[in-house]
Motif scaffolding. Structure first.
Motif, PDB file in Angstrom:
ATOM      1  N   PRO A 411      24.189  -8.978   0.287  1.00  0.00           N
ATOM      2  CA  PRO A 411      22.200  -8.163  -0.028  1.00  0.00           C
ATOM      3  C   PRO A 411      20.672  -9.277  -0.671  1.00  0.00           C
ATOM      4  N   LYS A 412      21.687 -10.414  -1.524  1.00  0.00           N
ATOM      5  CA  LYS A 412      21.135 -11.341  -2.272  1.00  0.00           C
ATOM      6  C   LYS A 412      20.211 -12.526  -0.723  1.00  0.00           C
ATOM      7  N   ILE A 413      20.781 -12.663  -0.145  1.00  0.00           N
ATOM      8  CA  ILE A 413      19.808 -13.932   1.390  1.00  0.00           C
ATOM      9  C   ILE A 413      19.516 -12.767   1.706  1.00  0.00           C
ATOM     10  N   ASN A 414      19.490 -11.786   2.847  1.00  0.00           N
ATOM     11  CA  ASN A 414      19.187 -10.681   2.719  1.00  0.00           C
ATOM     12  C   ASN A 414      17.914 -10.228   2.575  1.00  0.00           C
ATOM     13  N   SER A 415      17.759  -9.978   1.547  1.00  0.00           N
ATOM     14  CA  SER A 415      16.202  -9.659   0.735  1.00  0.00           C
ATOM     15  C   SER A 415      15.238 -10.709   0.500  1.00  0.00           C
ATOM     16  N   VAL A 416      15.935 -11.920   0.610  1.00  0.00           N
ATOM     17  CA  VAL A 416      14.846 -12.720   0.105  1.00  0.00           C
ATOM     18  C   VAL A 416      14.247 -13.301   2.196  1.00  0.00           C
ATOM     19  N   VAL A 417      15.618 -13.574   2.811  1.00  0.00           N
ATOM     20  CA  VAL A 417      14.749 -13.439   4.343  1.00  0.00           C
ATOM     21  C   VAL A 417      13.854 -12.137   4.691  1.00  0.00           C
ATOM     22  N   ALA A 418      14.348 -10.891   4.458  1.00  0.00           N
ATOM     23  CA  ALA A 418      12.919 -10.100   4.079  1.00  0.00           C
ATOM     24  C   ALA A 418      11.782 -10.129   4.081  1.00  0.00           C
ATOM     25  N   THR A 419      11.533 -10.256   2.624  1.00  0.00           N
ATOM     26  CA  THR A 419      10.670 -10.558   1.057  1.00  0.00           C
ATOM     27  C   THR A 419       9.895 -12.107   2.184  1.00  0.00           C
ATOM     28  N   SER A 420      10.681 -12.832   2.112  1.00  0.00           N
ATOM     29  CA  SER A 420       9.415 -13.764   3.071  1.00  0.00           C
ATOM     30  C   SER A 420       9.158 -14.028   3.912  1.00  0.00           C
ATOM     31  N   ALA A 421       9.710 -12.677   4.868  1.00  0.00           N
ATOM     32  CA  ALA A 421       9.144 -13.013   6.128  1.00  0.00           C
ATOM     33  C   ALA A 421       7.566 -12.017   6.156  1.00  0.00           C
ATOM     34  N   LEU A 446      11.210 -12.046 -12.581  1.00  0.00           N
ATOM     35  CA  LEU A 446       9.587 -12.408 -11.973  1.00  0.00           C
ATOM     36  C   LEU A 446      10.235 -11.843 -10.729  1.00  0.00           C
ATOM     37  N   SER A 447       9.275 -10.790  -9.833  1.00  0.00           N
ATOM     38  CA  SER A 447      10.012 -11.154  -7.999  1.00  0.00           C
ATOM     39  C   SER A 447       8.426 -10.650  -7.335  1.00  0.00           C
ATOM     40  N   ALA A 448       9.021 -10.967  -6.291  1.00  0.00           N
ATOM     41  CA  ALA A 448       7.703 -10.458  -5.558  1.00  0.00           C
ATOM     42  C   ALA A 448       8.511  -9.743  -4.601  1.00  0.00           C
ATOM     43  N   ASN A 449       7.385  -9.177  -4.660  1.00  0.00           N
ATOM     44  CA  ASN A 449       7.501  -7.838  -3.193  1.00  0.00           C
ATOM     45  C   ASN A 449       6.164  -6.951  -2.678  1.00  0.00           C
ATOM     46  N   ALA A 450       7.008  -6.582  -1.094  1.00  0.00           N
ATOM     47  CA  ALA A 450       6.227  -6.187   0.218  1.00  0.00           C
ATOM     48  C   ALA A 450       6.636  -5.158   0.594  1.00  0.00           C
ATOM     49  N   CYS A 451       5.662  -4.181   0.914  1.00  0.00           N
ATOM     50  CA  CYS A 451       5.839  -2.882   2.117  1.00  0.00           C
ATOM     51  C   CYS A 451       4.531  -2.429   2.332  1.00  0.00           C
ATOM     52  N   PRO A 452       5.035  -1.467   3.673  1.00  0.00           N
ATOM     53  CA  PRO A 452       4.029  -1.484   4.217  1.00  0.00           C
ATOM     54  C   PRO A 452       3.053  -0.496   3.723  1.00  0.00           C
ATOM     55  N   ILE A 453       1.837  -0.154   4.644  1.00  0.00           N
ATOM     56  CA  ILE A 453       1.138   0.774   3.082  1.00  0.00           C
ATOM     57  C   ILE A 453       0.723   1.747   4.173  1.00  0.00           C
ATOM     58  N   VAL A 454       1.306   2.064   5.832  1.00  0.00           N
ATOM     59  CA  VAL A 454       0.901   3.321   6.450  1.00  0.00           C
ATOM     60  C   VAL A 454       2.235   3.649   6.295  1.00  0.00           C
ATOM     61  N   PRO A 455       2.776   5.095   6.027  1.00  0.00           N
ATOM     62  CA  PRO A 455       4.427   5.293   6.268  1.00  0.00           C
ATOM     63  C   PRO A 455       4.625   6.721   7.492  1.00  0.00           C
ATOM     64  N   GLY A 456       2.881   7.063   7.840  1.00  0.00           N
ATOM     65  CA  GLY A 456       3.206   7.937   8.920  1.00  0.00           C
ATOM     66  C   GLY A 456       2.848   6.355  10.702  1.00  0.00           C
ATOM     67  N   ASP A 457       3.031   5.412  10.019  1.00  0.00           N
ATOM     68  CA  ASP A 457       3.456   4.463  11.424  1.00  0.00           C
ATOM     69  C   ASP A 457       4.861   4.024  11.515  1.00  0.00           C
ATOM     70  N   LEU A 458       5.298   3.703  10.353  1.00  0.00           N
ATOM     71  CA  LEU A 458       6.590   3.552  10.195  1.00  0.00           C
ATOM     72  C   LEU A 458       7.790   4.315  10.811  1.00  0.00           C
ATOM     73  N   LEU A 459       7.578   6.477  10.183  1.00  0.00           N
ATOM     74  CA  LEU A 459       8.157   6.851  11.042  1.00  0.00           C
ATOM     75  C   LEU A 459       8.424   6.822  12.302  1.00  0.00           C
TER      76      LEU A 459
END
Length: 711
Positions: A411-421, A446-459
């Motif tokens: 999970p740790k390495i996966n979170s690094v891959v996903a967040t950096s991408a 300290l953390s770096a965070n990212a998130c899509p902003i339109v939930p409708g597109d995801l769903l």
């Protein structure tokens, strides 16, 4: 069976339930809801088809309609006739418990065709027996625990001892827990389900023995036949009705943990939560402070590879060091950047339009490349372990233990891959990207965070493309009198298979209740002056409460201001959210009211939804301020910014509808049955004075509305 015949079966089951319910009184709209579900789902094609037909019935059912009876009877009967299954997804544990202990047993007692129902939970709720045996049996426990409690950074100050607290060594505490768990399994007193334990363990202690996906070799594990999680999965496989939750449904897409959504019927109750759950599922975060795991990762990879005689394709030791160097550089640049824009360690900084300074992106490019390479090595080694376990069962136990070692770090390495991408992505609409630092633990993290902003597109992309037949329901799907906002937020807007229906509550709100808006002198945006006036008016009103009441606050600071102003007499009456466990607090409240005393609950957002206090338990709901979301949420900020750039009005398009839904939920705490008499008192005059307030008012039940001056 023809489509019409399926609809008749579904509606007939509803009528059968109604006829078999003692003392049943016809509820306005309940049969309309059942009729819509039956007609919407009758033509759905399940399984593989060249041109499949889909249907999604979006139904708002007001409080008291009896929506669970309407959707369970129709969908279960139709599924049994089709020889398929139903997945009922909820957002709260309370509704899951109601379905499992009340609604489904009642339905099973009435329907002619028997059916089995079961509750689905995530892997992490079950114990991994192999891990537990290793620890209790004298395995290398220190290795299992190493790195779990690593500091994120240097402490700002030494921790202070808590008076009356007996300190216990964490390792000793854990081993006592694991001995107890192993004994419970051995004697049959425990089934391996965390939720069935008398006392819930510390999350960090439980995490070490949880049956997580990344540490599980599934059927290749020597304990597979006795695995608590897979035994629960077997029960699910035999069930025609599965109760789950939105998080699990979205997290399980494509993983076979639940039935394929194109081959079953699905009900999303409490459907207004779907957009928030989608954003949470597809967000990502990367810890830039706790990096000791990067020292552990290559050691474990090399150690496991050597035991197998497996040649790793890359130099993982060098890769890990390069990744650590890049992450340290990213951390240094981030802290340097934050020091330039904030005056405190506790801050959240969002990058406008998702554009990160190029100098800060450089280490993220390196981070992503190194992390992907390490992740590939981890996956290759994991695949080899599974293959060895399959080909040589005598090695299965050891392979499973080695796989668990790798899985701890996946999970740790996966979170690094996903967040950096996500940080490197230049999507449109842009992703929300932000840095967060805080000292709540006494350490600087300290953390770096990212998130899509339109939930409708995801769903739309991940959920609705798979679903064939679904019901989405809640008491609060419309806002300002329209489904438009909900359909947009869930990605259902414009889809031809979607139909909507608003079923009114059977309650006579004009006769049973009233909505009173208090005219404060200060505007709610004048925070200090408004809060002082509101608190003074609230305290005057509270002295007149004869039985039960609920006060809903928009922030903890606002609630604390009211608590601080309570005199001795009111302190004896008021119960404050957070001072006691929710169940205990509600129990005290009920006991006080039933004894003839007054009792008032002070609560925040979570008490504004799902709280059922009928009759005298809640004769007045006090709303201290219109429940606008705090403006500091980075995802909402990013979305508002994007809408403005697109020439749209985020306040009108997002903020007002979202607040309207919350207000509908909050006012819904007042009248819970046909015999209730209750008032809603709102101290925010914007509800009547402002155009957007009147829009929200249009979406509320038809209370008798009045205005009053400050008491």
């Amino acid at each position: 069976m023809s489509d019409a015949a399926l609809a008749d079966v579904a509606l007939g089951a509803f009528d059968q339930v109604v006829a078999a319910t003692p003392g049943f009184r016809a509820r306005m709209g309940q049969r309309d809801m059942a009729q819509r579900i039956a007609s919407a789902l009758e033509c759905v094609t399940l399984g593989e088809h060249d041109e499949p037909q889909s249907a999604v019935a979006v139904i708002q059912a007001g409080t008291g309609v009896g929506k669970s009876a309407a959707y369970l009877s129709t969908t279960v009967a139709m599924a049994l006739a089709r020889k398929t299954r139903v997945v009922v997804s909820t957002a709260t544990v309370a509704l899951q418990e109601q379905l499992m202990t009340k609604d489904l047993p009642a339905l099973a007692a009435v329907l002619d065709t028997p059916f089995v129902f079961a509750l689905a939970k995530g892997r992490g709720r079950y114990v991994c027996k192999l891990k537990l045996e290793r620890l209790v049996g004298g395995g290398d426990a220190v290795d299992m625990f190493e790195g779990d409690d690593e500091p994120a950074a240097q402490p700002l100050q030494s921790p202070k001892p808590v008076r009356g607290q007996v300190w216990q060594d964490p390792l000793e505490r854990r081993m006592q827990l694991y001995d107890t768990l192993a004994s419970g399994l051995a004697t049959g007193k425990w089934d391996g389900d965390r939720d069935s334990l008398a006392e819930q363990p510390d999350p960090s202690d439980w995490g070490t023995v949880a049956a997580e996906r990344h540490t599980c070799t599934a059927r290749h594990c020597p304990r597979f036949s006795a695995c608590s999680y897979y035994q629960a999965r077997m029960q699910l496989a035999q069930a025609q009705v599965i109760v789950a939750n939105h998080d699990l449904v979205l997290a399980s897409l494509g993983m076979k943990a639940l039935p394929d959504l194109d081959n079953c019927l699905v009900v999303f109750d409490e459907g207004h939560h779907l957009p928030a759950v989608a954003l949470d599922q597809f967000s990502s975060a990367m810890d830039l402070g706790s990096l000791r795991w990067l020292e552990k990762l290559p050691k474990i990879l090399v150690e496991v590879a050597d035991k197998l005689g497996f040649v790793l394709a890359q130099d993982v030791t060098t890769l890990a060091q390069q990744l650590k160097t890049a992450m340290l550089e990213a951390s240094r640049l981030a802290m340097e950047f934050l020091r330039g824009v904030a005056s405190t360690y506790d801050t959240v900084y969002r990058f406008k339009e998702g554009v990160v300074p190029e100098v800060m992106l450089e280490p993220f490019k390196l981070i992503h490349g190194h992390a992907v390479a390490l992740s590939d090595s981890l996956e290759a080694l994991g695949a080899e372990l599974k293959l060895r376990a399959k080909e040589d069962p005598s090695q299965a136990a050891q392979c499973s233990l080695e796989y668990a070692k790798l899985g701890q770090l996946a999970p740790k390495i996966n979170s690094v891959v996903a967040t950096s991408a996500m940080w490197l992505a230049t999507d449109e609409p842009p992703l929300a990207k932000w840095l967060k630092s805080d000292t709540s633990s006494g350490l600087v993290s300290l953390s770096a965070n990212a998130c899509p902003i339109v939930p409708g597109d995801l769903l739309r992309r991940h959920l609705w493309r798979q679903v064939r037949g679904a019901v989405v329901t809640s008491a609060s799907l419309t806002t300002c009198g329209s489904f438009d906002y909900f359909l947009s937020e869930t990605g259902l807007a414009g889809l031809p298979q979607v139909s909507t229906l608003a079923v009114d509550s059977p309650f006579d709100y004009q006769r049973q209740g009233e909505l009173i808006v208090t005219d404060t002198l200060a505007d709610a945006r004048q925070v200090d002056q408004y809060t002082a006036e509101m608190v003074a008016a609230l305290l005057t009103d509270l002295r007149d409460v004869p039985h039960g009441a609920l006060v809903l606050f928009t922030s903890r600071v606002q609630m604390q201001a009211a608590v601080n102003a309570l005199d001795a007499a009111l302190l004896e009456v008021v119960l404050v959210q957070g001072q006691l466990a929710r169940g205990k607090l509600l129990g005290i409240h009920q006991a006080r009211v039933e004894a003839g005393a007054a009792s008032v609950i002070f609560g925040l957002q979570s008490f504004g939804e799902g709280l059922d206090l009928p009759g005298t338990l809640c004769e007045t709901v006090f709303i201290t301020k219109l429940p606008f979301s705090p403006p500091s949420d980075p995802v909402e900020e990013a979305r508002a910014e994007w809408l403005k750039r697109s020439g749209r009005d985020p306040f009108s398009e997002l903020v007002v509808p979202a607040t309207g839904i919350k207000l509908l939920q909050w006012t819904g705490r007042a009248i819970r049955s046909e015999t209730d008499q209750a008032r809603v008192i709102c101290y925010d005059k914007r509800l009547l004075n402002m155009a957007y307030g009147r829009r929200m008012l249009q979406g509320l039940p038809p209370y008798a509305v009045s205005r009053r001056p400050l008491p």
